[in-house]
Design a protein around this motif. Structure first.
Motif, mmCIF file in Angstrom:
data_model
loop_
_atom_site.group_PDB
_atom_site.id
_atom_site.type_symbol
_atom_site.label_atom_id
_atom_site.label_comp_id
_atom_site.label_asym_id
_atom_site.label_seq_id
_atom_site.Cartn_x
_atom_site.Cartn_y
_atom_site.Cartn_z
ATOM 1 N N GLN A 69 -4.037 15.190 -7.547
ATOM 2 C CA GLN A 69 -4.517 16.201 -7.612
ATOM 3 C C GLN A 69 -4.790 16.597 -5.618
ATOM 4 O O GLN A 69 -4.438 17.271 -4.803
ATOM 5 N N THR A 70 -4.669 14.947 -5.224
ATOM 6 C CA THR A 70 -4.827 15.195 -3.555
ATOM 7 C C THR A 70 -4.131 13.486 -3.479
ATOM 8 O O THR A 70 -3.373 13.116 -3.735
ATOM 9 N N VAL A 71 -4.014 13.262 -2.097
ATOM 10 C CA VAL A 71 -3.101 12.335 -0.921
ATOM 11 C C VAL A 71 -4.446 11.392 -1.798
ATOM 12 O O VAL A 71 -4.566 10.905 -2.027
ATOM 13 N N VAL A 113 0.590 -1.072 -0.111
ATOM 14 C CA VAL A 113 -0.290 0.159 -0.253
ATOM 15 C C VAL A 113 1.024 1.439 0.071
ATOM 16 O O VAL A 113 1.857 1.144 1.154
ATOM 17 N N LEU A 114 0.522 2.497 -0.902
ATOM 18 C CA LEU A 114 1.376 3.794 -0.193
ATOM 19 C C LEU A 114 0.274 4.597 -0.761
ATOM 20 O O LEU A 114 -0.540 4.473 -1.191
ATOM 21 N N THR A 115 1.096 5.495 -0.096
ATOM 22 C CA THR A 115 0.311 6.623 0.039
ATOM 23 C C THR A 115 1.256 7.451 -0.644
ATOM 24 O O THR A 115 2.569 7.839 -0.681
ATOM 25 N N LEU A 116 0.842 8.030 -1.950
ATOM 26 C CA LEU A 116 0.974 9.039 -2.698
ATOM 27 C C LEU A 116 0.784 10.783 -2.782
ATOM 28 O O LEU A 116 -0.861 10.440 -2.622
ATOM 29 N N GLN A 117 1.877 11.654 -2.618
ATOM 30 C CA GLN A 117 1.121 13.053 -2.613
ATOM 31 C C GLN A 117 1.048 13.196 -3.451
ATOM 32 O O GLN A 117 1.455 12.669 -4.824
ATOM 33 N N PRO A 118 0.478 14.241 -3.832
ATOM 34 C CA PRO A 118 0.133 15.112 -5.365
ATOM 35 C C PRO A 118 1.212 15.108 -6.118
ATOM 36 O O PRO A 118 0.894 14.763 -8.187
ATOM 37 N N CYS A 119 1.919 15.514 -5.643
ATOM 38 C CA CYS A 119 3.672 15.659 -6.281
ATOM 39 C C CYS A 119 3.789 14.179 -6.934
ATOM 40 O O CYS A 119 5.096 14.700 -8.117
ATOM 41 N N ASP A 120 3.609 12.970 -6.833
ATOM 42 C CA ASP A 120 4.124 12.238 -6.239
ATOM 43 C C ASP A 120 3.913 10.903 -7.435
ATOM 44 O O ASP A 120 4.073 10.145 -8.139
ATOM 45 N N TYR A 121 2.279 12.081 -8.228
ATOM 46 C CA TYR A 121 2.130 10.546 -9.422
ATOM 47 C C TYR A 121 1.368 11.419 -9.976
ATOM 48 O O TYR A 121 1.018 12.999 -10.183
ATOM 49 N N CYS A 122 1.241 11.414 -11.495
ATOM 50 C CA CYS A 122 1.102 12.224 -12.506
ATOM 51 C C CYS A 122 -0.480 12.805 -13.043
ATOM 52 O O CYS A 122 -1.534 12.248 -12.295
ATOM 53 N N ILE A 123 -0.882 13.403 -12.618
ATOM 54 C CA ILE A 123 -1.892 14.183 -12.632
ATOM 55 C C ILE A 123 -2.301 14.408 -11.286
ATOM 56 O O ILE A 123 -3.612 14.416 -10.961
#
Length: 95
Positions: free
Chosen positions: A32-34, A20-30
């Motif tokens: 907008q939210t965590v 399970v990954l928790t990704l910030q908006p800047c860490d995946y393409c497009i």
């Protein structure tokens, strides 16, 4: 450069199905939210750290942890390295 530098170890891969990954908006393409993503599919090349981005497939999780919808996302490899994944124990994987 050593053969293991530049890629994840075979013993401890960068990311595996079930993580399970928790990704910030800047860490995946497009983004907008965590995003909380339970990984369901990892392409063979995904464990090579020489890549900047990796395509992952998984289930987007709601804030309470229940599955919501299937997602395909491009994730920054550095984000996976910097933030440890949640890996279920052996009892969870047997279900």
């Amino acid at each position: 450069m050593s053969p293991e530098r530049g890629r994840a170890s075979r013993v401890n891969p960068l990311v595996t199905a079930g993580d399970v990954l928790t990704l910030q908006p800047c860490d995946y393409c497009i983004g907008q939210t965590v995003l909380s993503l339970q990984v369901t599919y990892v392409p063979r090349y995904a464990n090579f750290l020489a890549s900047r981005w990796v395509r992952l497939e998984g289930l987007e999780l709601r804030p309470d942890g229940t599955p919501w919808r299937e997602r395909v996302v491009m994730v920054r490899v550095q984000a996976i390295i910097d933030a440890p994944t949640a890996r279920p124990g052996p009892e969870a994987r047997e279900r």
